[in-house]
Design a protein around this motif. Structure first.
Motif, PDB file in Angstrom:
ATOM      1  N   ILE A 179      -3.366   3.571 -17.821  1.00  0.00           N
ATOM      2  CA  ILE A 179      -3.589   4.808 -17.122  1.00  0.00           C
ATOM      3  C   ILE A 179      -4.920   5.337 -17.855  1.00  0.00           C
ATOM      4  CG2 ILE A 179      -2.934   7.478 -17.239  1.00  0.00           C
ATOM      5  CD1 ILE A 179       0.017   6.257 -17.052  1.00  0.00           C
ATOM      6  N   LEU A 180      -4.731   5.346 -19.430  1.00  0.00           N
ATOM      7  CA  LEU A 180      -5.971   5.795 -20.039  1.00  0.00           C
ATOM      8  C   LEU A 180      -7.282   5.122 -19.637  1.00  0.00           C
ATOM      9  CD1 LEU A 180      -7.033   7.225 -22.357  1.00  0.00           C
ATOM     10  CD2 LEU A 180      -6.608   5.239 -23.817  1.00  0.00           C
ATOM     11  N   ASN A 181      -7.149   3.887 -19.245  1.00  0.00           N
ATOM     12  CA  ASN A 181      -8.409   3.146 -18.867  1.00  0.00           C
ATOM     13  C   ASN A 181      -8.839   3.528 -17.564  1.00  0.00           C
ATOM     14  OD1 ASN A 181      -9.595   1.026 -20.177  1.00  0.00           O
ATOM     15  ND2 ASN A 181      -9.169  -0.488 -18.825  1.00  0.00           N
ATOM     16  N   HIS A 182      -7.972   3.759 -16.594  1.00  0.00           N
ATOM     17  CA  HIS A 182      -8.549   4.386 -15.487  1.00  0.00           C
ATOM     18  C   HIS A 182      -9.208   5.715 -15.371  1.00  0.00           C
ATOM     19  CE1 HIS A 182      -5.937   1.418 -13.196  1.00  0.00           C
ATOM     20  NE2 HIS A 182      -6.432   1.634 -12.121  1.00  0.00           N
ATOM     21  N   CYS A 183      -8.518   6.402 -16.341  1.00  0.00           N
ATOM     22  CA  CYS A 183      -9.330   7.859 -16.596  1.00  0.00           C
ATOM     23  C   CYS A 183     -10.695   7.515 -17.241  1.00  0.00           C
ATOM     24  CB  CYS A 183      -8.456   8.565 -17.721  1.00  0.00           C
ATOM     25  SG  CYS A 183      -7.066   9.231 -17.082  1.00  0.00           S
ATOM     26  N   LYS A 184     -10.625   6.663 -18.063  1.00  0.00           N
ATOM     27  CA  LYS A 184     -11.966   6.577 -18.759  1.00  0.00           C
ATOM     28  C   LYS A 184     -13.054   6.112 -17.723  1.00  0.00           C
ATOM     29  CE  LYS A 184     -10.693   5.012 -23.461  1.00  0.00           C
ATOM     30  NZ  LYS A 184     -10.582   3.868 -24.271  1.00  0.00           N
ATOM     31  N   VAL A 185     -12.499   5.030 -17.067  1.00  0.00           N
ATOM     32  CA  VAL A 185     -13.476   4.529 -15.745  1.00  0.00           C
ATOM     33  C   VAL A 185     -13.775   5.650 -15.125  1.00  0.00           C
ATOM     34  CG1 VAL A 185     -13.691   3.093 -13.792  1.00  0.00           C
ATOM     35  CG2 VAL A 185     -12.814   2.228 -16.056  1.00  0.00           C
ATOM     36  N   TYR A 186     -12.921   6.722 -14.588  1.00  0.00           N
ATOM     37  CA  TYR A 186     -13.464   7.617 -13.687  1.00  0.00           C
ATOM     38  C   TYR A 186     -14.377   8.568 -14.432  1.00  0.00           C
ATOM     39  CZ  TYR A 186     -12.728  11.690 -10.571  1.00  0.00           C
ATOM     40  OH  TYR A 186     -13.082  12.740 -10.124  1.00  0.00           O
ATOM     41  N   VAL A 187     -14.129   9.079 -15.335  1.00  0.00           N
ATOM     42  CA  VAL A 187     -14.885   9.948 -16.344  1.00  0.00           C
ATOM     43  C   VAL A 187     -16.343   9.193 -16.513  1.00  0.00           C
ATOM     44  CG1 VAL A 187     -15.233  11.004 -18.504  1.00  0.00           C
ATOM     45  CG2 VAL A 187     -12.906  10.950 -17.479  1.00  0.00           C
ATOM     46  N   LEU A 188     -16.306   7.858 -16.821  1.00  0.00           N
ATOM     47  CA  LEU A 188     -17.567   7.326 -17.015  1.00  0.00           C
ATOM     48  C   LEU A 188     -18.368   7.285 -15.952  1.00  0.00           C
ATOM     49  CD1 LEU A 188     -17.041   4.449 -19.512  1.00  0.00           C
ATOM     50  CD2 LEU A 188     -18.362   6.496 -19.830  1.00  0.00           C
ATOM     51  N   LYS A 189     -17.982   6.969 -14.805  1.00  0.00           N
ATOM     52  CA  LYS A 189     -18.591   6.879 -13.432  1.00  0.00           C
ATOM     53  C   LYS A 189     -19.065   8.245 -13.045  1.00  0.00           C
ATOM     54  CE  LYS A 189     -16.800   2.740 -10.730  1.00  0.00           C
ATOM     55  NZ  LYS A 189     -15.799   2.489  -9.950  1.00  0.00           N
ATOM     56  N   ARG A 190     -18.397   9.290 -13.246  1.00  0.00           N
ATOM     57  CA  ARG A 190     -18.656  10.375 -12.846  1.00  0.00           C
ATOM     58  C   ARG A 190     -19.490  11.532 -13.734  1.00  0.00           C
ATOM     59  NH1 ARG A 190     -15.697  14.411  -9.524  1.00  0.00           N
ATOM     60  NH2 ARG A 190     -17.500  15.373  -8.719  1.00  0.00           N
ATOM     61  N   PHE A 191     -19.330  11.334 -14.718  1.00  0.00           N
ATOM     62  CA  PHE A 191     -19.821  12.102 -15.717  1.00  0.00           C
ATOM     63  C   PHE A 191     -20.840  11.566 -16.735  1.00  0.00           C
ATOM     64  CE2 PHE A 191     -15.740  14.300 -14.572  1.00  0.00           C
ATOM     65  CZ  PHE A 191     -16.133  15.278 -13.981  1.00  0.00           C
ATOM     66  N   ILE A 192     -21.174  10.355 -16.675  1.00  0.00           N
ATOM     67  CA  ILE A 192     -21.915   9.652 -17.648  1.00  0.00           C
ATOM     68  C   ILE A 192     -22.966  10.257 -18.478  1.00  0.00           C
ATOM     69  CG2 ILE A 192     -23.185   8.440 -15.938  1.00  0.00           C
ATOM     70  CD1 ILE A 192     -22.154   7.206 -19.332  1.00  0.00           C
TER      71      ILE A 192
ATOM     72  N   GLU B 197     -23.413  13.637 -18.198  1.00  0.00           N
ATOM     73  CA  GLU B 197     -23.114  14.807 -18.867  1.00  0.00           C
ATOM     74  C   GLU B 197     -22.561  14.332 -20.450  1.00  0.00           C
ATOM     75  OE1 GLU B 197     -22.437  14.452 -15.664  1.00  0.00           O
ATOM     76  OE2 GLU B 197     -22.488  16.087 -14.601  1.00  0.00           O
ATOM     77  N   THR B 198     -21.953  13.295 -20.232  1.00  0.00           N
ATOM     78  CA  THR B 198     -21.489  12.762 -21.626  1.00  0.00           C
ATOM     79  C   THR B 198     -22.544  12.474 -22.532  1.00  0.00           C
ATOM     80  OG1 THR B 198     -19.642  11.770 -20.426  1.00  0.00           O
ATOM     81  CG2 THR B 198     -20.111  11.330 -22.702  1.00  0.00           C
ATOM     82  N   LEU B 199     -23.868  11.772 -21.985  1.00  0.00           N
ATOM     83  CA  LEU B 199     -24.668  11.532 -22.956  1.00  0.00           C
ATOM     84  C   LEU B 199     -25.585  12.876 -23.298  1.00  0.00           C
ATOM     85  CD1 LEU B 199     -26.469   8.333 -21.217  1.00  0.00           C
ATOM     86  CD2 LEU B 199     -25.078   8.578 -23.587  1.00  0.00           C
ATOM     87  N   ILE B 200     -25.942  13.749 -22.256  1.00  0.00           N
ATOM     88  CA  ILE B 200     -26.478  14.801 -22.616  1.00  0.00           C
ATOM     89  C   ILE B 200     -25.604  15.632 -23.838  1.00  0.00           C
ATOM     90  CG2 ILE B 200     -26.975  17.189 -22.219  1.00  0.00           C
ATOM     91  CD1 ILE B 200     -27.695  15.917 -19.313  1.00  0.00           C
ATOM     92  N   ASN B 201     -24.457  15.617 -23.738  1.00  0.00           N
ATOM     93  CA  ASN B 201     -23.467  16.122 -24.741  1.00  0.00           C
ATOM     94  C   ASN B 201     -23.721  15.490 -26.142  1.00  0.00           C
ATOM     95  OD1 ASN B 201     -21.663  17.948 -25.544  1.00  0.00           O
ATOM     96  ND2 ASN B 201     -19.775  16.713 -25.228  1.00  0.00           N
ATOM     97  N   PHE B 202     -23.875  14.324 -26.194  1.00  0.00           N
ATOM     98  CA  PHE B 202     -23.938  13.672 -27.384  1.00  0.00           C
ATOM     99  C   PHE B 202     -25.478  13.329 -27.823  1.00  0.00           C
ATOM    100  CE2 PHE B 202     -19.563  13.048 -26.743  1.00  0.00           C
ATOM    101  CZ  PHE B 202     -18.941  13.322 -28.118  1.00  0.00           C
ATOM    102  N   HIS B 203     -26.230  13.773 -26.949  1.00  0.00           N
ATOM    103  CA  HIS B 203     -27.792  13.214 -26.982  1.00  0.00           C
ATOM    104  C   HIS B 203     -28.252  13.480 -28.516  1.00  0.00           C
ATOM    105  CE1 HIS B 203     -32.085  13.530 -26.647  1.00  0.00           C
ATOM    106  NE2 HIS B 203     -32.061  12.590 -25.934  1.00  0.00           N
ATOM    107  N   LYS B 204     -28.073  14.974 -28.882  1.00  0.00           N
ATOM    108  CA  LYS B 204     -28.684  15.057 -30.116  1.00  0.00           C
ATOM    109  C   LYS B 204     -28.171  14.327 -31.416  1.00  0.00           C
ATOM    110  CE  LYS B 204     -31.248  19.309 -30.457  1.00  0.00           C
ATOM    111  NZ  LYS B 204     -30.971  19.858 -29.287  1.00  0.00           N
ATOM    112  N   ARG B 205     -26.883  14.144 -31.335  1.00  0.00           N
ATOM    113  CA  ARG B 205     -26.253  13.141 -32.421  1.00  0.00           C
ATOM    114  C   ARG B 205     -26.702  11.893 -32.523  1.00  0.00           C
ATOM    115  NH1 ARG B 205     -20.326  15.492 -33.722  1.00  0.00           N
ATOM    116  NH2 ARG B 205     -19.964  15.698 -31.390  1.00  0.00           N
ATOM    117  N   ILE B 206     -26.753  11.182 -31.211  1.00  0.00           N
ATOM    118  CA  ILE B 206     -27.415   9.897 -30.981  1.00  0.00           C
ATOM    119  C   ILE B 206     -28.595   9.674 -31.507  1.00  0.00           C
ATOM    120  CG2 ILE B 206     -27.701   8.000 -29.328  1.00  0.00           C
ATOM    121  CD1 ILE B 206     -25.278   8.941 -27.720  1.00  0.00           C
TER     122      ILE B 206
END
Length: 202
Positions: A16-29, A31-40
């Motif tokens: 289940i977790l995996n499906h969520c991750k895949v979904y989120v990654l596909k959809r919000f990749i 946004e996620t990167l922007i969110n962590f951009h500064k720290r990376i």
DNA sequence: CACGAAAATGCCGGGCTAAG
DNA sequence: CTTAGCCCGGCATTTTCGTG
């Protein structure tokens, strides 16, 4: 929850977790990167400071890309049930990826990386902003001149820390000082050297 | 000598990395 | 992921310094 239900849940949770991750990654990749951009970016920058200037300049873009990719990889393997703070894990893995890359280019073309850690940790700290420093430093008496601006004790701390690779705790023990005091003296000494170098380069 | 300012020091707690 | 060890800076305290 009855035991049997728990067991079933344990069995299906990962997928289940995996499906969520895949979904989120596909959809919000993005946004996620922007969110962590500064720290990376910060992580890459910190790491690149350890490298010689010319290496840093030629590799920094690659390093950033590698860092982002590794971050995405981290999301994939991340197990929130063990630690809900992904950055803890990500920082570690991204750092590792950066090191691997440097190791790789070192093997491929050793001339691109010069032995940076061994003898000269303080050189990088001293001269980060001064691009022409390498030429100046080729004759070692620049170093001696800088060292001579330090007090006896400061010299001792700097040499012990950079050349002999002692920790501040050990240095403190040697010189009857606390760990933090050794750290401060070292920092002050480096600052002194940096200023002296800057002055002489004008 | 006395007193206030400035420097030196030690303790402590947090952030970070390497190793397990 | 967790842990252990390292570095660092804030804060309180002590020592040194400069002046009347």
């Amino acid at each position: 929850m009855p035991e049997s239900v728990t067991k079933i849940w344990d069995k299906i949770a990962p997928s289940i977790l995996n499906h969520c991750k895949v979904y989120v990654l596909k959809r919000f990749i993005n946004e996620t990167l922007i969110n962590f951009h500064k720290r990376i970016e910060g992580l890459v920058y910190e790491y690149s400071k350890k490298l010689p200037t010319h290496v840093r300049e030629s590799e920094i873009d690659d390093l950033l890309t590698i860092a982002r990719l590794e971050f995405i990889e981290t999301v994939k393997v991340w197990a929130p049930s063990k630690n809900d703070n992904i950055w803890m894990l990500a920082r570690q893995r991204v750092g590792g990826a950066l090191k691997d890359h440097i190791r790789y280019i070192t093997r491929t073309d050793p001339s691109r990386v010069y032995e940076w850690v061994v003898d000269a940790a303080y050189m990088y700290k001293t001269v980060q902003q001064n691009a022409s420093f390498q030429e100046k430093f080729e004759n070692g008496d620049q170093l001696n001149r800088l060292l001579s601006t330090l007090s006896f004790r400061e010299k001792k701390v700097v040499v012990a820390h950079t050349r002999s690779d002692l920790t501040f705790k050990e240095i403190g023990k040697k010189l009857q000082l606390s760990e933090s005091q050794a750290s401060r003296i070292y920092k002050k000494a480096i600052e002194k050297m940096r200023k002296a170098l800057h002055k002489s380069s004008l």
